[in-house]
Design an enzyme around this catalytic site. Structure first.
Site, PDB file in Angstrom:
ATOM      1  CB  ALA A   1       2.688   6.270  -3.770  1.00  0.00           C
ATOM      2  CD1 TRP A   2       3.552   0.880  -9.298  1.00  0.00           C
ATOM      3  CD2 TRP A   2       2.178   2.432  -9.868  1.00  0.00           C
ATOM      4  NE1 TRP A   2       3.260   0.672 -10.337  1.00  0.00           N
ATOM      5  CE2 TRP A   2       2.567   1.828 -10.773  1.00  0.00           C
ATOM      6  CE3 TRP A   2       1.590   3.647  -9.759  1.00  0.00           C
ATOM      7  CZ2 TRP A   2       1.985   2.066 -12.115  1.00  0.00           C
ATOM      8  CZ3 TRP A   2       0.716   3.844 -10.919  1.00  0.00           C
ATOM      9  CH2 TRP A   2       1.065   3.204 -12.231  1.00  0.00           C
TER      10      TRP A   2
ATOM     11  CG  ASP B   1       9.697   3.912 -16.624  1.00  0.00           C
ATOM     12  OD1 ASP B   1       9.155   4.841 -16.065  1.00  0.00           O
ATOM     13  OD2 ASP B   1       9.570   2.594 -16.108  1.00  0.00           O
TER      14      ASP B   1
ATOM     15  CB  ALA C   1      -0.902   0.036   1.186  1.00  0.00           C
TER      16      ALA C   1
ATOM     17  CE  LYS D   1      11.757   3.709 -13.914  1.00  0.00           C
ATOM     18  NZ  LYS D   1      11.116   4.581 -13.059  1.00  0.00           N
TER      19      LYS D   1
ATOM     20  NE  ARG E   1       6.172  -5.075   5.565  1.00  0.00           N
ATOM     21  CZ  ARG E   1       6.549  -6.484   5.006  1.00  0.00           C
ATOM     22  NH1 ARG E   1       6.550  -7.578   5.811  1.00  0.00           N
ATOM     23  NH2 ARG E   1       6.847  -6.555   3.577  1.00  0.00           N
TER      24      ARG E   1
ATOM     25  CB  SER F   1      11.467  11.371 -11.064  1.00  0.00           C
ATOM     26  OG  SER F   1      12.409  10.667 -10.749  1.00  0.00           O
ATOM     27  NE  ARG F   2       9.569   7.213  -4.803  1.00  0.00           N
ATOM     28  CZ  ARG F   2       8.776   6.727  -5.068  1.00  0.00           C
ATOM     29  NH1 ARG F   2       7.466   7.199  -5.204  1.00  0.00           N
ATOM     30  NH2 ARG F   2       8.501   5.297  -5.645  1.00  0.00           N
TER      31      ARG F   2
END
Length: 337
Positions: A10-11, A245, A8, A192, A30, A255-256
């Protein structure tokens, strides 16, 4: 159709919300406190606070129960953990539930301790699963949760797996393409992220758009060389899970991995950046694995090696860029960047 989304973040939350509008979907987390909060608030305030979750979506704190929910032939288990959690999730399937009929994973990267790709981890734990694959492509969770258009690819050797994934996800603003190049798709998803760190460093140093274009282009060459060397198809890297991507992750403000590069260019330490990020940056976790696999297959990846030197050896970002610029001139189609 019964679907279980395992993870669970973000994605996982964004895709579970998409799935929950059309299918009998369970989202596993979890953290039992997070499950309670999801059920109460219908919002994942920790990882995706902007998205309201559909009333039909259900939540489950027990992993085995969530897997059993989607173990039938006309069902789909979606592993939405980071690569670091893939092995233990598969071990729970094997030891407590049994292998589900249809299984896909979303994680991008190489396992840190082994340098294995996700499909290799699944095979090591579950054996030769007849209906499994990787779902990947250029996608930010926040935009998917906002019902903005997105295109993804399901890569699997199994026609059944591809069909189940399309049935589950292909709706509304989400378009699903199919293919069988699992290796190519997974290499693209891993490399990437490393290249996005490099591009973030370049942008953080204000080296300009020309430099960004060069890094993305030469980075794509690195990605393709590695992918082909370990069994991927060259054409895969010109598609959604390759150049698509890469462009998104290297240039998108959400983008992190790009953020890690930008902050490194400011002089912040990696530990400080990761401590404040709040989410996983897979490029950091898998950079050394990508470099190790490249060396094992005698593939030159100078951008990747330079990112590793910045992340783990203390090479200052400005010196890293200078080292890349001082590389010898060569033909564009040569074996190294």
């Amino acid at each position: 159709m019964k679907v279980a989304v395992l993870g669970a973040g973000a994605w996982g939350t964004a895709l579970a919300a998409h799935l929950g509008e059309r299918h009998d979907t369970v989202l596993w987390a979890r953290d039992a406190a997070l499950v309670e909060a999801l059920a109460r608030d219908r919002r994942n305030t920790a990882y995706l606070p902007s998205a309201a979750l559909p009333d039909e979506l259900r939540y489950e704190p027990d992993l085995a129960t969530a897997i059993r929910h989607a173990s039938g032939d006309d069902a789909l288990v979606v592993v939405a953990t980071p690569v670091a959690g893939l092995r233990t999730t598969c071990e729970t399937m094997r030891d407590e539930v049994g292998v589900p009929s249809n299984l896909i994973w979303l994680c991008k990267g190489f396992e840190q301790a082994t340098s294995l790709m996700p499909h290799q981890v699944v095979h090591a734990v579950l054996g030769a699963h007849p209906s499994c694959g990787a779902l990947s492509g250029p996608s930010f969770a926040r935009e998917v949760a906002a019902h903005l258009p997105v295109a993804l690819t399901i890569a699997s050797a199994s026609e059944v797996c591809r069909a189940r994934t399309v049935e589950a996800f292909h709706a509304g603003a989400m378009r699903i393409y199919t293919g069988d190049d699992v290796v190519g798709v997974e290499v693209g998803g891993a490399v990437k992220n490393v290249l996005a760190i490099a591009t973030g460093i370049s942008d953080g140093l204000q080296l300009g758009l020309n430099a960004r274009a060069a890094l993305v282009t030469r980075g794509l060459a690195e990605m393709t060389r590695l992918g082909v060397a370990i069994g991927g198809h060259a054409e895969t890297f010109m598609g959604l899970t390759g150049i698509g991507d890469l462009i998104l992750t290297a240039t998108g403000d959400l983008s992190r991995n790009r953020t890690v590069g930008l902050e490194l260019a400011k002089g912040r330490t990696l530990a400080d950046i990761l401590g404040s990020l709040g989410h996983v940056a897979e490029g950091v976790r898998c950079a050394q694995g990508v470099a190790a696999v490249a060396r094992a297959h005698h593939v030159e990846m100078p951008i990747t090696e330079t990112v590793c030197a910045v992340l783990f050896d203390g090479l200052p970002p400005a010196e890293a860029v200078d080292a890349l610029l001082r590389r010898d001139a060569r033909a564009e189609g040569a074996a190294a960047s």
